[in-house]
Design a protein around this motif. Structure first.
Motif, short mmCIF file in Angstrom:
data_model
loop_
_atom_site.label_atom_id
_atom_site.label_comp_id
_atom_site.label_asym_id
_atom_site.label_seq_id
_atom_site.Cartn_x
_atom_site.Cartn_y
_atom_site.Cartn_z
N CYS A 18 -4.98 4.50 -1.40
CA CYS A 18 -5.23 3.80 -2.68
C CYS A 18 -6.73 3.69 -2.93
O CYS A 18 -7.52 3.58 -1.99
CB CYS A 18 -4.67 2.37 -2.63
SG CYS A 18 -2.91 2.27 -2.28
N VAL B 75 -9.42 1.19 -3.98
CA VAL B 75 -9.36 -0.27 -3.87
C VAL B 75 -10.71 -0.89 -4.19
O VAL B 75 -11.76 -0.29 -3.96
CB VAL B 75 -8.88 -0.67 -2.44
CG1 VAL B 75 -9.86 -0.20 -1.39
CG2 VAL B 75 -8.65 -2.17 -2.31
N PHE C 114 -5.36 -0.67 2.39
CA PHE C 114 -5.04 0.03 1.14
C PHE C 114 -5.67 1.43 1.14
O PHE C 114 -5.04 2.40 0.76
CB PHE C 114 -5.50 -0.78 -0.07
CG PHE C 114 -4.54 -1.89 -0.44
CD1 PHE C 114 -3.29 -1.59 -0.98
CD2 PHE C 114 -4.88 -3.22 -0.27
CE1 PHE C 114 -2.39 -2.60 -1.33
CE2 PHE C 114 -3.99 -4.24 -0.62
CZ PHE C 114 -2.74 -3.93 -1.14
N VAL D 1 -6.39 -0.62 -6.95
CA VAL D 1 -5.79 -1.82 -6.37
C VAL D 1 -6.92 -2.84 -6.26
O VAL D 1 -7.97 -2.55 -5.67
CB VAL D 1 -5.18 -1.56 -4.98
CG1 VAL D 1 -4.71 -2.87 -4.34
CG2 VAL D 1 -4.02 -0.58 -5.08
N ALA E 156 0.83 -1.21 0.00
CA ALA E 156 0.00 0.00 0.00
C ALA E 156 0.87 1.26 0.00
O ALA E 156 0.62 2.21 -0.76
CB ALA E 156 -0.94 -0.02 1.21
#
Ligand code: SF4
Length: 275
Positions: free
Chosen positions: A272, A274, A267, A227, A215
């Motif tokens: 991120c 995700v 994450f 992700v 991450a």
């Protein structure tokens, strides 16, 4: 020289073994022109391997040996069907109207597309000429081979980062982590769109520090659009048995919803996007 075979639609879950016994070893292939190559199968209606509707071509040859691999019958070129790039492009051409109208394209998966670099380059270039969106799914382990010309034929890279810890990476793949991270950095430097894929395997890759490491590595990369956390499944276990391979995950449980949520949250907390 292997005998030319016929490219037939199939599934990533079909078992293919011993189809081209004269094929070279995947670590020794000299694939300079790419007019011919070894293919496991192709699927025509995936909505999972890139944006929109995808044709997914599974090519043979991989140098990693992931302990949870769903397709060990893609590891060796000898298990694939020897076909011409023209055959592949002819088949692809018939799907162009549907792929275009559903905002999709071609994804080359495997196996590892960069084992047969010239072959997959030729197919990607042909797909681009048809006006299709193009993607590969790769571990990045051979990313040093991807020159500017190769990357220019790619709209998206589905990059499997299996671990952030070199020891864990080696224990689950048998290879070094560094080339994958180097490839991720190369893609970030040129702004190439990437979806990072992470396979969640209880007891193997689920350590919080391992997830945090990926991450933190990925979060600053503006080219990483998503992700994707992929929970372990057992759909490929039968192939290990049929091929007399030692499968280590017979008793590994499917990740629980709680574990998946925890990993998603890790994450997200790093910044991120995700799913
Ligand atoms: S990189 Fe993919 S094809 Fe190769 S061993 Fe790992 S999961 Fe299997």
């Amino acid at each position: 020289m292997s005998q030319l075979g016929t490219l037939e639609a199939g599934s990533r879950h079909d078992l293919h073994v011993g189809i081209s016994p004269d094929a070279p070893d995947e670590s020794e292939i000299r694939d300079e022109k790419g007019a011919f190559g070894y293919v496991h199968s192709y699927e025509t209606s995936s909505r999972y391997d890139g944006p929109g509707l995808r044709v997914v071509l599974f090519v043979s040859g991989c140098l990693l040996r992931c302990t949870y691999c769903h397709n060990p019958d893609t590891w060796h070129l000898k298990d694939g069907t020897y076909v011409s790039a023209e055959q592949v492009l002819d088949r692809l051409r018939s799907f162009v109207p549907a792929l275009r109208s559903l905002d999709g394209g071609l994804t080359i998966s495997g196996g590892e597309p960069m084992v047969q670099l010239a072959f997959t380059r030729r197919i990607l270039a042909g797909a681009k000429q048809m006006g299709l969106h193009t993607a590969i799914e790769t571990s990045g382990s051979l990313g040093d081979r991807a020159d500017e010309n190769y990357l220019s034929n790619l709209d998206l890279v589905l990059l499997d980062i299996k671990s952030s810890d070199p020891a864990t990476y080696r224990s689950v793949t048998g290879r070094d982590l560094a080339p994958t991270l180097r490839f991720a950095e190369k893609l970030a430097a040129i702004g190439k769109p990437v979806w990072v894929r992470f396979t969640l395997v209880p007891g193997a890759t689920d350590d919080p520090a391992n997830v945090d490491g990926i991450a933190r590595f990925v979060a600053p990369m503006k080219n990483v659009e998503w992700v994707e956390v992929q929970p372990l499944h057992q759909l490929g276990a039968f192939k290990w048995k049929a091929m007399n391979l030692d499968y280590k995950h017979h008793d590994t449980p499917t990740p629980t919803r709680d574990l998946i949520n925890r990993v998603h949250e890790q994450f997200r907390a790093a910044g991120c996007r995700v799913r």
